[in-house]
Structure formats: structure tokens, C-alpha cells
Design a protein around this motif. Structure first.
Motif, PDB file in Angstrom:
ATOM      1  N   LEU A  10       0.819  -1.208   0.000  1.00  0.00           N
ATOM      2  CA  LEU A  10       0.000   0.000   0.000  1.00  0.00           C
ATOM      3  C   LEU A  10       0.855   1.262   0.000  1.00  0.00           C
ATOM      4  O   LEU A  10       0.414   2.311  -0.450  1.00  0.00           O
ATOM      5  N   PHE A  11       2.079   1.157   0.505  1.00  0.00           N
ATOM      6  CA  PHE A  11       2.945   2.324   0.625  1.00  0.00           C
ATOM      7  C   PHE A  11       4.160   2.163  -0.287  1.00  0.00           C
ATOM      8  O   PHE A  11       4.000   2.054  -1.490  1.00  0.00           O
ATOM      9  N   ALA A  12       5.372   2.108   0.229  1.00  0.00           N
ATOM     10  CA  ALA A  12       6.555   2.000  -0.621  1.00  0.00           C
ATOM     11  C   ALA A  12       6.789   0.547  -1.041  1.00  0.00           C
ATOM     12  O   ALA A  12       6.307  -0.393  -0.415  1.00  0.00           O
ATOM     13  N   GLU A  13       7.565   0.374  -2.107  1.00  0.00           N
ATOM     14  CA  GLU A  13       7.882  -0.970  -2.583  1.00  0.00           C
ATOM     15  C   GLU A  13       8.551  -1.816  -1.512  1.00  0.00           C
ATOM     16  O   GLU A  13       8.411  -3.037  -1.499  1.00  0.00           O
ATOM     17  N   LYS A  14       9.277  -1.159  -0.627  1.00  0.00           N
ATOM     18  CA  LYS A  14       9.985  -1.889   0.426  1.00  0.00           C
ATOM     19  C   LYS A  14       9.121  -2.113   1.665  1.00  0.00           C
ATOM     20  O   LYS A  14       9.630  -2.451   2.729  1.00  0.00           O
ATOM     21  N   GLN A  15       7.786  -1.919   1.505  1.00  0.00           N
ATOM     22  CA  GLN A  15       6.856  -2.122   2.612  1.00  0.00           C
ATOM     23  C   GLN A  15       5.735  -3.091   2.208  1.00  0.00           C
ATOM     24  O   GLN A  15       4.578  -2.696   2.062  1.00  0.00           O
ATOM     25  N   PRO A  16       6.050  -4.370   2.033  1.00  0.00           N
ATOM     26  CA  PRO A  16       5.008  -5.332   1.642  1.00  0.00           C
ATOM     27  C   PRO A  16       3.952  -5.496   2.729  1.00  0.00           C
ATOM     28  O   PRO A  16       4.264  -5.577   3.917  1.00  0.00           O
ATOM     29  N   ASP A  17       2.686  -5.561   2.303  1.00  0.00           N
ATOM     30  CA  ASP A  17       1.580  -5.701   3.252  1.00  0.00           C
ATOM     31  C   ASP A  17       1.502  -7.122   3.799  1.00  0.00           C
ATOM     32  O   ASP A  17       1.585  -8.101   3.048  1.00  0.00           O
ATOM     33  N   LEU A  18       1.301  -7.217   5.115  1.00  0.00           N
ATOM     34  CA  LEU A  18       1.057  -8.512   5.740  1.00  0.00           C
ATOM     35  C   LEU A  18      -0.342  -9.015   5.377  1.00  0.00           C
ATOM     36  O   LEU A  18      -1.266  -8.223   5.168  1.00  0.00           O
ATOM     37  N   ASN A  19      -0.487 -10.321   5.332  1.00  0.00           N
ATOM     38  CA  ASN A  19      -1.772 -10.954   5.038  1.00  0.00           C
ATOM     39  C   ASN A  19      -2.475 -11.310   6.345  1.00  0.00           C
ATOM     40  O   ASN A  19      -2.257 -12.370   6.931  1.00  0.00           O
ATOM     41  N   TRP A  20      -3.333 -10.419   6.809  1.00  0.00           N
ATOM     42  CA  TRP A  20      -4.022 -10.629   8.088  1.00  0.00           C
ATOM     43  C   TRP A  20      -5.082 -11.720   8.013  1.00  0.00           C
ATOM     44  O   TRP A  20      -5.617 -12.135   9.050  1.00  0.00           O
ATOM     45  N   GLU A  21      -5.378 -12.206   6.836  1.00  0.00           N
ATOM     46  CA  GLU A  21      -6.293 -13.346   6.726  1.00  0.00           C
ATOM     47  C   GLU A  21      -5.655 -14.607   7.309  1.00  0.00           C
ATOM     48  O   GLU A  21      -6.353 -15.559   7.672  1.00  0.00           O
ATOM     49  N   ASN A  22      -4.333 -14.622   7.394  1.00  0.00           N
ATOM     50  CA  ASN A  22      -3.585 -15.778   7.887  1.00  0.00           C
ATOM     51  C   ASN A  22      -3.532 -15.737   9.418  1.00  0.00           C
ATOM     52  O   ASN A  22      -2.933 -14.828  10.000  1.00  0.00           O
ATOM     53  N   PRO A  23      -4.118 -16.703  10.112  1.00  0.00           N
ATOM     54  CA  PRO A  23      -4.109 -16.677  11.588  1.00  0.00           C
ATOM     55  C   PRO A  23      -2.710 -16.738  12.180  1.00  0.00           C
ATOM     56  O   PRO A  23      -2.497 -16.246  13.295  1.00  0.00           O
ATOM     57  N   GLU A  24      -1.743 -17.317  11.453  1.00  0.00           N
ATOM     58  CA  GLU A  24      -0.369 -17.353  11.961  1.00  0.00           C
ATOM     59  C   GLU A  24       0.235 -15.950  12.011  1.00  0.00           C
ATOM     60  O   GLU A  24       1.004 -15.635  12.915  1.00  0.00           O
ATOM     61  N   VAL A  25      -0.096 -15.111  11.043  1.00  0.00           N
ATOM     62  CA  VAL A  25       0.356 -13.715  11.056  1.00  0.00           C
ATOM     63  C   VAL A  25      -0.188 -13.014  12.300  1.00  0.00           C
ATOM     64  O   VAL A  25       0.547 -12.349  13.041  1.00  0.00           O
ATOM     65  N   ARG A  26      -1.476 -13.180  12.531  1.00  0.00           N
ATOM     66  CA  ARG A  26      -2.091 -12.518  13.673  1.00  0.00           C
ATOM     67  C   ARG A  26      -1.482 -13.009  14.988  1.00  0.00           C
ATOM     68  O   ARG A  26      -1.201 -12.203  15.890  1.00  0.00           O
ATOM     69  N   LYS A  27      -1.258 -14.309  15.103  1.00  0.00           N
ATOM     70  CA  LYS A  27      -0.664 -14.859  16.328  1.00  0.00           C
ATOM     71  C   LYS A  27       0.721 -14.265  16.570  1.00  0.00           C
ATOM     72  O   LYS A  27       1.070 -13.898  17.697  1.00  0.00           O
ATOM     73  N   ASN A  28       1.527 -14.155  15.506  1.00  0.00           N
ATOM     74  CA  ASN A  28       2.867 -13.582  15.645  1.00  0.00           C
ATOM     75  C   ASN A  28       2.804 -12.121  16.064  1.00  0.00           C
ATOM     76  O   ASN A  28       3.614 -11.666  16.878  1.00  0.00           O
ATOM     77  N   VAL A  29       1.857 -11.381  15.501  1.00  0.00           N
ATOM     78  CA  VAL A  29       1.700  -9.973  15.883  1.00  0.00           C
ATOM     79  C   VAL A  29       1.299  -9.868  17.352  1.00  0.00           C
ATOM     80  O   VAL A  29       1.865  -9.068  18.112  1.00  0.00           O
ATOM     81  N   TYR A  30       0.355 -10.677  17.789  1.00  0.00           N
ATOM     82  CA  TYR A  30      -0.091 -10.615  19.188  1.00  0.00           C
ATOM     83  C   TYR A  30       1.030 -11.019  20.146  1.00  0.00           C
ATOM     84  O   TYR A  30       1.163 -10.429  21.225  1.00  0.00           O
ATOM     85  N   ASP A  31       1.821 -12.006  19.761  1.00  0.00           N
ATOM     86  CA  ASP A  31       2.963 -12.405  20.601  1.00  0.00           C
ATOM     87  C   ASP A  31       3.954 -11.254  20.741  1.00  0.00           C
ATOM     88  O   ASP A  31       4.499 -11.015  21.831  1.00  0.00           O
ATOM     89  N   MET A  32       4.205 -10.555  19.632  1.00  0.00           N
ATOM     90  CA  MET A  32       5.137  -9.429  19.665  1.00  0.00           C
ATOM     91  C   MET A  32       4.590  -8.295  20.541  1.00  0.00           C
ATOM     92  O   MET A  32       5.321  -7.695  21.342  1.00  0.00           O
ATOM     93  N   MET A  33       3.306  -7.995  20.427  1.00  0.00           N
ATOM     94  CA  MET A  33       2.701  -6.953  21.263  1.00  0.00           C
ATOM     95  C   MET A  33       2.818  -7.312  22.740  1.00  0.00           C
ATOM     96  O   MET A  33       3.170  -6.460  23.577  1.00  0.00           O
TER      97      MET A  33
END
Length: 560
Positions: A162-185
Motif C-alpha cells: 500500500l505504501f513504498a515498494e519496500k513495505q510489503p503488506d502482511l496478510n491478516w487473513e492468515n491466523p499465523e500472522v495474527r498470532k505472531n503480531v499478538y505475541d510481539m505486542m
């Protein structure tokens, strides 16, 4: 209305790269922030929002994160951060981190693995698509210019950014992505941070059909914004985030949510929604847009600003909580945009402080606002650093060939770099920011506009902010009170009342370089005493139903 610490907070936003350089490399750092904690506390703020400090290659000044659990080397070490957090807490200051989870850097380990093979488990961490008819998967344009799609030779597919070429969007449809984000938070919250400002958080759920967008007149790419923000699962994701992480801590959360309405805000930040505490809306800072988007030098129409303020104040009252701001790291300087940075700079900076600190919501002060820092007279494109500005410069030159002066006028007015030049601490070389050449030029007006000068002058912008913050804390009506607009059709004046527990305050603001005549309605009063004004000559005045307000005059009355 339920009382909460984050409703009563005053937030000071720090852009670390430009705050204070303690190491002598021309880049601000964490130890520089540590040195100025007393300054922030003395101003009256009690929360610090830190722009990203994570490990990053800096394609977008830290909003492209390579490792969420490491500190950017230029800024220091994790030990420096832990000392900053500990000292801030000792001084009664809370730390809110920037959470950037719509996208990562393309140098993040997840993306590096994602591009290796379609069978790799990380392929689903990002949004990969095949091309269509020999071109991109759809026609959406990126926020920073060009297409949202970039073909990756190793993956043999397009990825979305959505922004710069060096900023690929994460796929939040993937529950593993969400789990990793929540663990980091959780990891950061266990360290003791006091909350998150969530970057473009309303973009995490995309329309999975990925349809073409309507192409605006004169534009090359389609508008994908309505397909990538406020998406079909965004509230589901945020409620999951609340359940899994946020509900377990007493923290502040504020979401950056461009393109929302008050009805949307009631969903994101509704008192009974279990999502976010508050959101940043963009209506007031998007005023004046045209076929170039934000890139123009149109003045803000006061009637439009008034209408937006009143609508957000009244339609969220009792339902959701506002965040209040006029400037930040993504906006030009507030006094140049909404006030007057010439003859009336100090007075209009104080007027903006009055408005910011008398509305319902949590106020955010961006570094330098409290001394009236202004936009920068950039001389040429080589002085700019912001990727959005550099891309816009190329696109505007294509649109207006041979009109370099016009293009420069537009980007000087709206570039994010206006807010990113070094904090002006004193009148020594480099404004006291660094002993080395700063990473971006210092505004040449630092010799007369700086912290040292403000601290030595009892009538300065800084000291006015101090007084306004004390006044806000003294009168709960300025935090929790209802908002009632007055003089809605006045061409020069913003006027309103705040009422709470039988205390009513009247705020009158002349947003004009000309004197303004005000006649208050009969419902106001019958009498009142002046609590504060940005004009020393106005002291000890009692309320009058008819007032002549000098240019950029602000007054706050306690009615009786």
C-alpha cells in the motif's frame, strides 16, 4: 462518563530521528530523549508517543520494520530503551510505542522466506498474486505513488504494498500472522510499555476480491482505498487483538484510521466495542485537497474546520473518545497550516493550543508545536528526505512540465519533512540538536525560535502551553464536559461551551488576521470571569455579550 487515565492524559509525540542527537552522528537517538524527559514533564505532558524505534532499513523512516524486537542501531540499544522506559516511569511519564503491523520491511525475515517458494509456510504471510493479462493483478495505486503491486523475480509473482515498494503488506487473513503480531505486542507490554499508537490499522483487512478501483480524473491508477480500508474483517481482527492481548493490560490504544466517518469511529473506539480507546481521523488535516490530492497550497477554510470539529465533538460524545491533534510527523507544521507563521506566529500558536486543550478527547502535542515551530523554506528538492515527497515531486513535474516553482510551492506547503527537521533547542549551530551535520537541514529560523528562548520568556508559546495544560487539569469540564457550538455561521470565530457538573466554560477563538466582532447569544452567561487569554492586555476582563477580538485572539471564560 467513565473516567480513564488515558482520557485525562496529555500526549507528547517524539520523532526520535529529529529530537536530540547524543552520539554526534547527526541522528537523534534514545539517549537524547532520556536527556529531555524533564523538559517533557515540565511542559505538563504525561505520556510520550515514540515514533518507530525498531530495526529498519529506513525506506520510510522506520515505518518499514525489519525486526520488531530489536532497536535501530542509529537510535541505540535495547538497554538504552529499557533505561528510557525506567526513567520515564520514575518521572511519572508513560511510553506509548508505534505499532506498525499493516506491513513490514521487505528485509524482514518473514518476507525473505516468503519470496523463496510457493510451498514455504511464509508465502501466506504476505499478499502474493499472479498478474492479469500481462500486467498487475489490479489497477490500484500506492499511497506513495505508482502501483500497489511489485513483481518479484525470485517469487515469480506480484506482492502488494500500500505504501513504498519496500513495505510489503502482511496478510491478516492468515491466523499465523495474527498470532505472531499478538505475541510481539505481548512481548513489549511485558517490558512495561504503556500502549500502542497503531499505524494505518484500519487497512489490515482487504477486500479479498481485489477488484479494480475507479480511476479519478487525471490519474493513472485506480482508487483502491475503499477496498483496502475499513475492510470486511477489520473489527473482527481488532476484537481478537483486544481479547488476546489488550484486555490483559491497562494501556492506551489509538488507531491511525484514514478515511473514516464518525459512525466508523463509534465502531473502532466505541465504549462498549472492545477494540481501541480512540482513533486518529483525518478530515481536518485533509481539508483543501484537489486533483493533486494534498499537494497544493490552498488555505484552510474556517467554516469547513468548524463543521468538522463540531461534528466529531457532538457525534462521539457519550459513545466514543476523540483524539485531538493539528500536527504530527506526517503533517506540515500546525501553525503554518491552521494559524499564521508570520507576524502572528506566537499568538496563533497559542490560539491553536487553546483549541487543542479545550476540546473533548485526548490531546496530542507534536514536538516543536509547544514553541511554535513553522514550515521550512526548503530551497531545492535535494534538501528533502521523505519518500512520499520525492515521489510526488516527480509526478507533479510530469503534470506541470516547466513549472518547477509551482511544484516546489506545493511540496513546501505539504511535505512531511516540514515536521521532521531537527528540534530547535537553542541558537547554537544545528539548533543544539547535534554536533554533526543533521540528517536533514535545520529550519534557518532556529536562531529566534527555539526552546532556550521560550524557557526564558514568561510570555512564550511554551509557557502558554503549560498554563493551558494546568487549566485543563483544573477543570474536568475541559476533559469530560459536553460540547455546545456557538456562532456557527461566524466567518472568523470558533466559539463553544464545555459543561460538566454545573461548571460551564466558554471558549472564543478568532482565527483571522483581522479583528472580529462577536455578539454572544442570549443563552450564554449571564456573567463570567476570564480564566486565560493569549493576549496579556486582556487580563482581568469580565465577560461581555459583545466583544471585539483582535487578530488570533483566544479567550477562555468560566461562566456563572
Amino acid at each position: 462518563m467513565e473516567k480513564k487515565w488515558w482520557k485525562e492524559a496529555v500526549v507528547y509525540q517524539v520523532y526520535p530521528r529529529s529530537f536530540l542527537d547524543s552520539s554526534g552522528d547527526g541522528v537523534g537517538d534514545l539517549r537524547g530523549i532520556i536527556q529531555k524527559l524533564d523538559y517533557i514533564r515540565d511542559l505538563g505532558a504525561n505520556v510520550i508517543w515514540l515514533c518507530p524505534i525498531y530495526d529498519s532499513p529506513n525506506a520510510d523512516n522506520g515505518y518499514d520494520i525489519r525486526d520488531y524486537r530489536k532497536i535501530m542501531k542509529e537510535f541505540g540499544t535495547m538497554r538504552d530503551f529499557e533505561e528510557l522506559l525506567a526513567q520515564a516511569h520514575q518521572k511519572g511519564l508513560k511510553i506509548v510505542m508505534d505499532l506498525v503491523v499493516n506491513h513490514t520491511s521487505d528485509e524482514h525475515e518473514w518476507f525473505q522466506k516468503s519470496r523463496q517458494s510457493p510451498a514455504n509456510q511464509y508465502r501466506g504471510y504476505y499478499i502474493w498474486k499472479d498478474g492479469k493479462d500481462g500486467r498487475e493483478p489490479n489497477n490500484w495505486g500506492a499511497v506513495f505513488g505508482g502501483s500497489v503491486w511489485k513483481f518479484d523475480e525470485s517469487a515469480k509473482q506480484y506482492y502488494m504494498h500500500l505504501f513504498a515498494e519496500k513495505q510489503p503488506d502482511l496478510n491478516w487473513e492468515n491466523p499465523e500472522v495474527r498470532k505472531n503480531v499478538y505475541d510481539m505486542m505481548t512481548w513489549w507490554l511485558e517490558k512495561g510499555v504503556d500502549g500502542f499508537r497503531m499505524d494505518v490499522i484500519n487497512a489490515i483487512s482487504k477486500d479479498q476480491r481485489f477488484p479494480d478501483g475507479e480511476v479519478p480524473p487525471g490519474q493513472k491508477y485506480g482508487d483502491g482505498w475503499k477496498h483496502t480500508t475499513n475492510g470486511p474483517r477489520v473489527h473482527e481482527f481488532l476484537q481478537e487483538m483486544y481479547r488476546e492481548v489488550l484486555s490483559k493490560y491497562d494501556v492506551m490504544t489509538v488507531g491511525e484510521t484514514g478515511g473514516i466517518t464518525t459512525a466508523d469511529a463509534q465502531k473502532y473506539a466505541g465504549f462498549d466495542r472492545h477494540e481501541l480507546n480512540m482513533v486518529f481521523q483525518f478530515e481536518h488535516v485533509d481539508l483543501g485537497g484537489n486533483e493533486n490530492g494534498k499537494w497544493n497550497d490552498r488555505p484552510v477554510a474556517l467554516r469547513d474546520l468548524k463543521e468538522i470539529i463540531t461534528r466529531w465533538q457532538t457525534e462521539l460524545d457519550g459513545k466514543a473518545w476523540n483524539s485531538l491533534y493539528f500536527g504530527n510527523h506526517d503533517q506540515p507544521r500546525s501553525v503554518s497550516r491552521f494559524g499564521s507563521d508570520g507576524e502572528f506566529r506566537e499568538k496563533s500558536a497559542k490560539l491553536l493550543a487553546t483549541l487543542l486543550l479545550t476540546l473533548q478527547g485526548t490531546p496530542f502535542i507534536y514536538q516543536g508545536e509547544e514553541i511554535g515551530m513553522t514550515n521550512v523554506p526548503f530551497q531545492n528538492i535535494a534538501q528533502f528526505r521523505d519518500i512520499e515527497t520525492l515521489n510526488a515531486y516527480r509526478e507533479l513535474n510530469d503534470r506541470y512540465p516547466g513549472e518547477e516553482a509551482r511544484v516546489m510551492r506545493y511540496i513546501r506547503a505539504k511535505s512531511r519533512d516540514n515536521a521532521r527537521t531537527p528540534m530547535q533547542w537553542d541558537d547554537t549551530p544545528n539548533a543544539g540538536f547535534s554536533q554533526a551535520e543533521p540528517w536533514i537541514p535545520v529550519n534557518p529560523n532556529y536562531r529566534r525560535i527555539n526552546v532556550s528562548q521560550n524557557l526564558s520568556d514568561p510570555d512564550s508559546v511554551f509557557h502558554y502551553y503549560q498554563k493551558m495544560i494546568r487549566l485543563r487539569r483544573k477543570f474536568p469540564a475541559l476533559i469530560y464536559g459536553s460540547y455546545r457550538p456557538l456562532l456557527e455561521n461566524h466567518e472568523q470565530v470558533i466559539c463553544f461551551e464545555r459543561e460538566y457538573h454545573e461548571k460551564t466554560l466558554l471558549i472564543v477563538l478568532n482565527f483571522s488576521k483581522e479583528a472580529a466582532q462577536v455578539r454572544l447569544p442570549d443563552s450564554v452567561g449571564p456573567s463570567g470571569s476570564l480564566l486565560i487569554s493569549n493576549d496579556p492586555a486582556c487580563e482581568n476582563q469580565i465577560l461581555s455579550k459583545t466583544m471585539d477580538l483582535p487578530p488570533f485572539e483566544s479567550r477562555v471564560y468560566l461562566l456563572s
